[in-house]
Design a protein around this motif. Structure first.
Motif, PDB file in Angstrom:
ATOM      1  N   ASP A   1       0.864  -1.178   0.000  1.00 15.28           N
ATOM      2  CA  ASP A   1       0.000   0.000   0.000  1.00 15.28           C
ATOM      3  C   ASP A   1       0.908   1.238   0.000  1.00 15.28           C
ATOM      4  O   ASP A   1       1.474   1.619   1.033  1.00 15.28           O
ATOM      5  CB  ASP A   1      -0.886  -0.045   1.259  1.00 15.28           C
ATOM      6  CG  ASP A   1      -1.851   1.125   1.314  1.00 15.28           C
ATOM      7  OD1 ASP A   1      -1.594   2.140   0.636  1.00 15.28           O
ATOM      8  OD2 ASP A   1      -2.847   1.017   2.046  1.00 15.28           O
TER       9      ASP A   1
ATOM     10  N   ALA B   1       0.157   4.343  -0.541  1.00 19.25           N
ATOM     11  CA  ALA B   1      -0.378   5.502   0.186  1.00 19.25           C
ATOM     12  C   ALA B   1      -0.011   5.381   1.666  1.00 19.25           C
ATOM     13  O   ALA B   1       0.400   6.372   2.305  1.00 19.25           O
ATOM     14  CB  ALA B   1      -1.886   5.580   0.003  1.00 19.25           C
TER      15      ALA B   1
ATOM     16  N   ASN C   1       3.634   6.102   2.166  1.00 25.26           N
ATOM     17  CA  ASN C   1       3.889   7.544   2.150  1.00 25.26           C
ATOM     18  C   ASN C   1       3.501   8.218   3.446  1.00 25.26           C
ATOM     19  O   ASN C   1       4.195   9.125   3.915  1.00 25.26           O
ATOM     20  CB  ASN C   1       3.116   8.181   0.994  1.00 25.26           C
ATOM     21  CG  ASN C   1       4.009   8.256  -0.205  1.00 25.26           C
ATOM     22  OD1 ASN C   1       5.018   8.933  -0.172  1.00 25.26           O
ATOM     23  ND2 ASN C   1       3.670   7.532  -1.243  1.00 25.26           N
ATOM     24  N   SER C   2       2.396   7.774   4.018  1.00 29.28           N
ATOM     25  CA  SER C   2       1.984   8.444   5.249  1.00 29.28           C
ATOM     26  C   SER C   2       2.932   8.077   6.398  1.00 29.28           C
ATOM     27  O   SER C   2       3.267   8.918   7.234  1.00 29.28           O
ATOM     28  CB  SER C   2       0.496   8.196   5.514  1.00 29.28           C
ATOM     29  OG  SER C   2       0.294   7.403   6.611  1.00 29.28           O
TER      30      SER C   2
ATOM     31  N   CYS D   1       3.327  -1.619   5.488  1.00 28.02           N
ATOM     32  CA  CYS D   1       2.700  -1.317   4.182  1.00 28.02           C
ATOM     33  C   CYS D   1       2.583  -2.558   3.306  1.00 28.02           C
ATOM     34  O   CYS D   1       1.999  -2.481   2.230  1.00 28.02           O
ATOM     35  CB  CYS D   1       3.443  -0.189   3.465  1.00 28.02           C
ATOM     36  SG  CYS D   1       4.959  -0.732   2.656  1.00 28.02           S
TER      37      CYS D   1
ATOM     38  N   GLY E   1      -2.799   2.088  -3.947  1.00 29.28           N
ATOM     39  CA  GLY E   1      -2.470   3.451  -3.517  1.00 29.28           C
ATOM     40  C   GLY E   1      -1.356   4.030  -4.342  1.00 29.28           C
ATOM     41  O   GLY E   1      -0.678   4.971  -3.937  1.00 29.28           O
TER      42      GLY E   1
ATOM     43  N   VAL F   1      -0.648   7.842  -5.883  1.00 28.57           N
ATOM     44  CA  VAL F   1       0.072   8.946  -5.213  1.00 28.57           C
ATOM     45  C   VAL F   1       1.492   9.080  -5.772  1.00 28.57           C
ATOM     46  O   VAL F   1       2.180  10.043  -5.507  1.00 28.57           O
ATOM     47  CB  VAL F   1       0.151   8.749  -3.677  1.00 28.57           C
ATOM     48  CG1 VAL F   1      -1.227   8.816  -3.062  1.00 28.57           C
ATOM     49  CG2 VAL F   1       0.847   7.458  -3.334  1.00 28.57           C
TER      50      VAL F   1
END
Ligand SMILES: Cc1ncc(COP(=O)(O)O)c(C=O)c1O
Length: 375
Positions: free
Chosen positions: A9, A11, A14-15, A260, A370, A373
């Motif tokens: 994932d 996204a 990245n978070s 992730c 995701g 992004v």
């Protein structure tokens, strides 16, 4: 989709990266991503794009880091057994720092650097004898471990710096272990590092690297996908006494990528024996070796919904001809049948990077969600 496969994932990655970066920036700390956790190129490109440095433990990792966008001057190189050709490669690429683990290695670095006409930056990896209070096999900072050099030898090195005229000594490196959730351990490390810096007189050197090791929540990955970067950096900041011109470096692997990734696998067979009920899946220890290697446990879910509300106990095992090819003993799952899909969570770190083709099984491929992004 054909199982088994890893799903990442992007996204979420990245978070997690943004949180880590934000928390580190509070104290002007610099993070190098430890490639050993996962050297998947899509992940690497994202991590490099976010401005992290790289922590490598082989020349191939350095090469892959460079190919995926990490600048040479952000790459550090550790490892207890660097070969001459690996050192030659690292020195020729002018990387940020070689974290040296023995006096003999120092002599080899000096010789190679001299022959290449270079003066590489080198930090001494000192063994601090601090207990990481994690699994025995991922503990690296106790005096019986093979890593780092003793304080006594480090003293000798700094007293005889002039013997190494092709080395630019820049400071110290430490790394005490992995999957550390007890922040008290990092406090202890900081306190011991203060003492070691004092006795070696390295406080005026520019480089101090405390390694990686921050753990993730394997039990509740959905509730706690983002590791405790805030507590980690705050603990170090509260207890470490750095020199005025010292940059503090970290080498985080698992905490940046662990949550992730997931491993999807299908149930091939369910069988009951004398005392056990086995769910035999199509992913094996060649795709995820942590349970076999360290007795590690990962949350496992049946996403086919199970066939009733009733819960059963299963040993979730792979197809490989080893008894240790077992992802979980007595996992509680809804009634599970042939064809059900199971998800093994928290497989972003030390899964794909430790995969093998044992039993000549294919390594799982990777898919990404995701991904929009990505720039
Ligand atoms: C020298 C060094 N730095 C960093 C790491 C990364 O550790 P972690 O993935 O626990 O953050 C390791 C892993 O054991 C290591 O050996």
């Amino acid at each position: 989709m054909q199982t088994p496969y890893y799903e990442y994932d992007i996204a979420l990655l990245n978070s997690i990266l943004s949180t880590a970066k934000e928390e580190a920036q509070r104290y002007s700390y610099k993070i190098h991503y430890a490639l050993k956790a996962n050297s998947n190129h899509i992940l690497l490109k994202e991590i490099a794009r976010q401005g992290f440095g790289a922590d490598c433990v082989s020349a191939n990792e350095i090469r892959v880091a460079l190919e995926n966008g990490f600048p040479a001057n952000s790459i550090v190189f550790a490892g207890v057994g660097k070969s001459d050709s690996e050192l030659e490669y690292a020195i020729s690429k002018d990387i940020e720092c070689i974290n040296c683990e023995s006096v003999q290695e120092l002599e080899v670095i000096n010789q190679i650097a001299s022959s290449l006409g270079k003066v590489p930056k080198v930090a001494l990896r000192v063994n601090p004898n601090v207990d990481a209070k994690t699994h025995r096999l991922i503990t690296t900072g106790l005096k019986e471990n093979k890593f780092g050099i003793s304080l006594k030898e480090a003293e000798w090195v700094f007293a005889n710096k002039n013997n190494f005229n092709h080395i630019n000594f820049v400071g110290l490196h430490f790394h005490i272990g992995s999957q550390i959730l007890n922040l008290e351990v990092f406090k202890q490390l900081a306190i011991v590092v203060n003492r070691i810096q004092k006795s070696l007189g390295t406080i005026n050197m520019p480089y101090l690297n405390l390694g990686g090791g921050l753990g993730i929540d394997y039990e509740n990955p959905l509730k706690n996908p983002v590791p405790n970067f805030d507590g980690f950096f705050r603990t170090v900041n509260e207890h470490l006494i750095p020199g005025e011109n010292q940059t503090i470096h970290f080498e985080l692997g698992r905490s940046l990528v662990g949550q992730c990734g997931k491993l999807y696998t299908s149930v091939l067979y369910v069988k009951e024996t004398f005392s056990k009920r086995f769910a035999i899946v199509d992913a094996g220890m060649n795709a995820l070796i942590r349970p076999a290697l360290y007795g590690a446990s990962h949350k496992i879910e049946n996403i086919s919904g199970g066939k009733s509300d009733e819960l059963f106990s299963y040993d979730v095992v792979g197809p490989i001809c080893e008894t240790s090819d077992c992802f979980a003993e007595d996992a509680t799952l809804p009634k599970t049948s042939r064809g059900d899909i199971l998800v093994i969570h928290s497989c972003g770190a030390y899964a794909e990077s430790m995969a093998s083709d044992y039993n000549l099984r294919e390594r799982p491929r990777s898919v990404y969600v995701g991904i929009e992004v990505l720039a």
